[in-house]
Design a protein around this motif. Structure first.
Motif, mmCIF file in Angstrom:
data_model
loop_
_atom_site.group_PDB
_atom_site.id
_atom_site.type_symbol
_atom_site.label_atom_id
_atom_site.label_comp_id
_atom_site.label_asym_id
_atom_site.label_seq_id
_atom_site.Cartn_x
_atom_site.Cartn_y
_atom_site.Cartn_z
ATOM 1 N N LYS A 158 24.404 46.154 25.778
ATOM 2 C CA LYS A 158 23.462 46.053 24.665
ATOM 3 C C LYS A 158 22.596 44.805 24.776
ATOM 4 O O LYS A 158 21.383 44.840 24.582
ATOM 5 C CB LYS A 158 24.224 46.063 23.338
ATOM 6 N N ASP A 159 23.202 43.657 25.108
ATOM 7 C CA ASP A 159 22.450 42.403 25.186
ATOM 8 C C ASP A 159 21.434 42.415 26.321
ATOM 9 O O ASP A 159 20.365 41.810 26.210
ATOM 10 C CB ASP A 159 23.406 41.222 25.345
ATOM 11 N N LEU A 160 21.764 43.086 27.417
ATOM 12 C CA LEU A 160 20.830 43.163 28.544
ATOM 13 C C LEU A 160 19.713 44.161 28.275
ATOM 14 O O LEU A 160 18.587 43.978 28.741
ATOM 15 C CB LEU A 160 21.571 43.540 29.832
ATOM 16 N N LYS A 161 20.008 45.203 27.530
ATOM 17 C CA LYS A 161 19.013 46.239 27.254
ATOM 18 C C LYS A 161 18.131 45.877 26.060
ATOM 19 O O LYS A 161 16.902 45.878 26.161
ATOM 20 C CB LYS A 161 19.722 47.565 26.977
ATOM 21 N N GLN A 162 18.750 45.589 24.924
ATOM 22 C CA GLN A 162 18.012 45.392 23.681
ATOM 23 C C GLN A 162 17.833 43.924 23.317
ATOM 24 O O GLN A 162 16.935 43.571 22.564
ATOM 25 C CB GLN A 162 18.741 46.118 22.539
ATOM 26 N N GLY A 163 18.671 43.063 23.858
ATOM 27 C CA GLY A 163 18.626 41.660 23.484
ATOM 28 C C GLY A 163 19.362 41.414 22.183
ATOM 29 O O GLY A 163 20.021 42.298 21.634
ATOM 30 N N ARG A 164 19.219 40.191 21.674
ATOM 31 C CA ARG A 164 19.964 39.783 20.488
ATOM 32 C C ARG A 164 19.070 39.443 19.309
ATOM 33 O O ARG A 164 19.538 39.022 18.259
ATOM 34 C CB ARG A 164 20.831 38.564 20.848
ATOM 35 N N LEU A 165 17.751 39.648 19.463
ATOM 36 C CA LEU A 165 16.809 39.247 18.421
ATOM 37 C C LEU A 165 16.439 40.424 17.517
ATOM 38 O O LEU A 165 15.279 40.606 17.142
ATOM 39 C CB LEU A 165 15.539 38.664 19.056
ATOM 40 N N VAL A 166 17.426 41.227 17.168
ATOM 41 C CA VAL A 166 17.173 42.377 16.295
ATOM 42 C C VAL A 166 18.133 42.338 15.115
ATOM 43 O O VAL A 166 19.238 41.797 15.206
ATOM 44 C CB VAL A 166 17.345 43.710 17.056
ATOM 45 N N LYS A 167 17.716 42.912 14.000
ATOM 46 C CA LYS A 167 18.575 42.997 12.833
ATOM 47 C C LYS A 167 19.754 43.915 13.126
ATOM 48 O O LYS A 167 19.649 44.839 13.935
ATOM 49 C CB LYS A 167 17.784 43.520 11.634
ATOM 50 N N ALA A 202 19.906 48.322 35.971
ATOM 51 C CA ALA A 202 19.090 49.456 35.521
ATOM 52 C C ALA A 202 18.727 49.385 34.042
ATOM 53 O O ALA A 202 17.712 49.955 33.620
ATOM 54 C CB ALA A 202 19.808 50.764 35.816
ATOM 55 N N VAL A 203 19.537 48.688 33.235
ATOM 56 C CA VAL A 203 19.250 48.634 31.790
ATOM 57 C C VAL A 203 18.319 47.484 31.420
ATOM 58 O O VAL A 203 17.847 47.401 30.287
ATOM 59 C CB VAL A 203 20.558 48.531 30.959
#
Length: 560
Positions: A158-167, A202-203
């Motif tokens: 999740k951290d590699l794909k979406q990052g951590r700057l989301v609600k 890949a993500v």
């Protein structure tokens, strides 16, 4: 009657013990020894199911209080794998388990913090199972290890794909549709023995700047100063306390200031530091000095982590042609098929009127535009001037319009009765003295922001160029308009033709004619706030001009 009373209390007692048994937490054994390696997989499979079920009754925690951050995703993935282990087989780690451990051990190379992935526990368990032949036969330990490894892997994905700057509400962690479409396919690849490094690669974003920045982290880490330094709170309330703290921080930089130093000695020490850091040596404790002292290597790594996560919020595939405006670097690049076609300096909004992050597309261009002053500027800057003098607008080359668009005399208005705004428009006619300069690039956005030329072109020489009311002033506007027009003409099919070309635009500008050009192929535009980038293999850090990174750190990385 007595019989009914006894029956009632019997039912109550049975109900009490039933509820007690329902609320009691299941306790798993500490160990279950497999006599042969061939017996291990089935035992581990059973305990994985028990561990997952037990965590559901223990606030998503294992018996040692380890929190399973991705419990819901794990249920989905283990169910699809029939609760079989992903990371071991017959008392041996799989190759992917070793690769995952190595990746987490060097998580900083991906802008991550290894403590976010149970690294301390994973390291301890792995060492026990690698070195202790007795514990290696314990099926419970292998099952616990598998669940912890899987939880770390899910968070890593999740951290590699979406990052951590989301609600949290938008996070893959809490999006049940992602369990099937994202987590489950990745875990299936692990079960099939596909290489985990390829899965993790890949993500991640394919954005060129993301890749070169990530590749430069190793060189930064090699010389990184990980010591903890005194933080300076600025502006301050108590000057004596601040000066004491400031001297302590300067001592950490190797510049000793005596406790009884007078103002001249203090100024000399500050100048010394300013010269070392390339600042203007004025000997004053200003914002620039404090920012530089607070921006140590730990803070720089946080900036890297935040920047990498910002790239993860971009579209998975960027357009083949687009304009990229980076506010902290005061720079614009027009990308054309992985090549920079135009590179330009920009001027962006002041900290008090910051330029927002925007994703849009340029759809029309105005030659010799008029400038309609935004209400925010009228209320803050111009209304006080009008109250002082009715000639205020005339001196600045501006005029007043009523609701019908007719010019009216500012001296006829009682400006004293207005405080927050006015029921009129203030406008500046087109021409060389217009604040928008020769050209204006329009694009849809809710902020009334646009790109434009300027009548103050000398400001592009400044190092710090956060000077506007929010719009972006562009130095190389001529090259940009030429590119957009050529791009439009190249996509036409016979007998289509544009009503203008680069030559006609040059002529219109020379004759100072106002024209509106409708763009057929809208030019994608990304205005972003990227505070560091890799240049020639080294990371360059920009000033956090709006404090955006500071706010993101406090929100998402407060403990880092």
């Amino acid at each position: 009657m007595l019989h009914h009373i006894k029956l009632f209390f019997s039912v109550v007692l049975l109900l009490f013990f039933f509820l007690l048994s329902c609320n009691s937490k299941k306790t798993l054994p500490d160990k279950d020894i497999a006599l042969l390696p061939s017996e291990m997989n089935e035992k581990v499979r059973g305990y994985i199911e028990n561990i997952i079920n037990s965590a559901a009754e223990n606030q998503l925690r294992l018996q040692d209080s380890t929190l399973l951050n991705y419990y819901s995703a794990l249920i989905q993935c283990y169910n699809k794998n029939d609760n079989k282990a992903y990371w071991s087989s017959e008392e041996k780690w799989t190759p992917n388990a070793d690769l995952l451990f190595k990746f987490l051990d060097s998580a900083a190379l991906a802008g991550l913090y290894r403590e976010d992935y149970h690294f301390e526990k994973i390291s301890r368990i792995k060492k026990e199972l690698d070195t202790d032949s007795v514990k290696r036969t314990n099926a419970v330990l292998w099952a616990n290890a598998d669940v912890v490894f899987s939880d770390a892997f899910a968070r890593l994905l999740k951290d590699l794909k979406q990052g951590r700057l989301v609600k949290d509400s938008l996070s893959y962690k809490n999006d049940s549709s992602r369990y099937r479409t994202f987590f489950e396919p990745c875990f299936k690849k692990i079960a099939n023995g596909e290489n985990i490094n390829e899965i993790l690669a890949a993500v991640q974003p394919t954005h060129k700047d993301y890749i070169v920045l990530k590749n430069a982290i190793g060189k930064f880490i090699d010389s990184m100063d990980t010591r903890t330094y005194t933080y300076l709170h600025f502006p301050f309330k108590d000057s004596s306390v601040f000066i004491k703290t400031f001297k302590k921080r300067m001592a950490e930089e190797g510049i000793s200031i005596p406790s009884d130093a007078d103002s001249s000695e203090l100024n000399a020490s500050i100048k010394k530091y300013q010269r070392l850091k390339g600042l203007v040596p004025d000997g004053k404790i200003g914002n620039s000095v404090v920012k530089k002292l607070n921006f140590n290597d730990r803070q720089k790594f946080n900036a890297i982590a935040i920047t990498l996560d910002k790239y993860k919020l971009l579209p998975a595939v960027m357009p083949s042609k687009y304009i990229w405006v980076n506010l902290p670097s005061y720079n614009l690049k027009l990308w054309s098929d992985d090549t920079v076609a135009v590179d330009s300096k920009i001027i962006c909004g002041k900290p008090a009127t910051p330029t927002p992050n925007i994703t849009s597309a340029i759809d029309n261009i105005i030659l010799y535009p008029t400038w309609t002053v935004p209400n925010s500027i009228i209320a803050k800057d111009m209304l006080p001037g009008l109250k002082r003098s009715s000639n205020y607008l005339a001196r600045k080359g501006l005029y007043l319009l009523n609701a019908k668009g007719d010019k009216i005399d500012a001296s006829e208005i009682n400006w004293a009765k207005y405080n927050k705004g006015i029921p009129y428009r203030i406008q500046q006619g087109s021409g060389d003295n217009n604040a928008l300069g020769v050209i204006k690039f329009n694009f849809e956005n809710p902020f009334s922001v646009y790109l434009h030329d300027t009548n103050q072109r000398y400001l592009f020489k400044n190092g710090v160029r956060s000077l506007s009311h929010g719009c972006v002033r562009v130095q190389e506007w001529q090259k940009i308009v030429n590119y957009i027009v050529r791009n439009d003409s190249m996509s036409l099919k016979d007998p289509q033709q544009l009503a203008y070309n680069t030559d006609s635009i040059i002529n219109w500008i020379a004759q100072k004619q106002k024209h509106s050009l409708q763009i057929k192929n809208k030019m994608p535009l990304f205005i972003r706030y990227i505070s560091c980038e890799a240049i020639n293999g080294r990371i360059k850090f920009y000033d956090d001009i709006y404090g955006e990174d500071k706010a993101l750190k406090q929100q998402f990385f407060a403990a880092k």
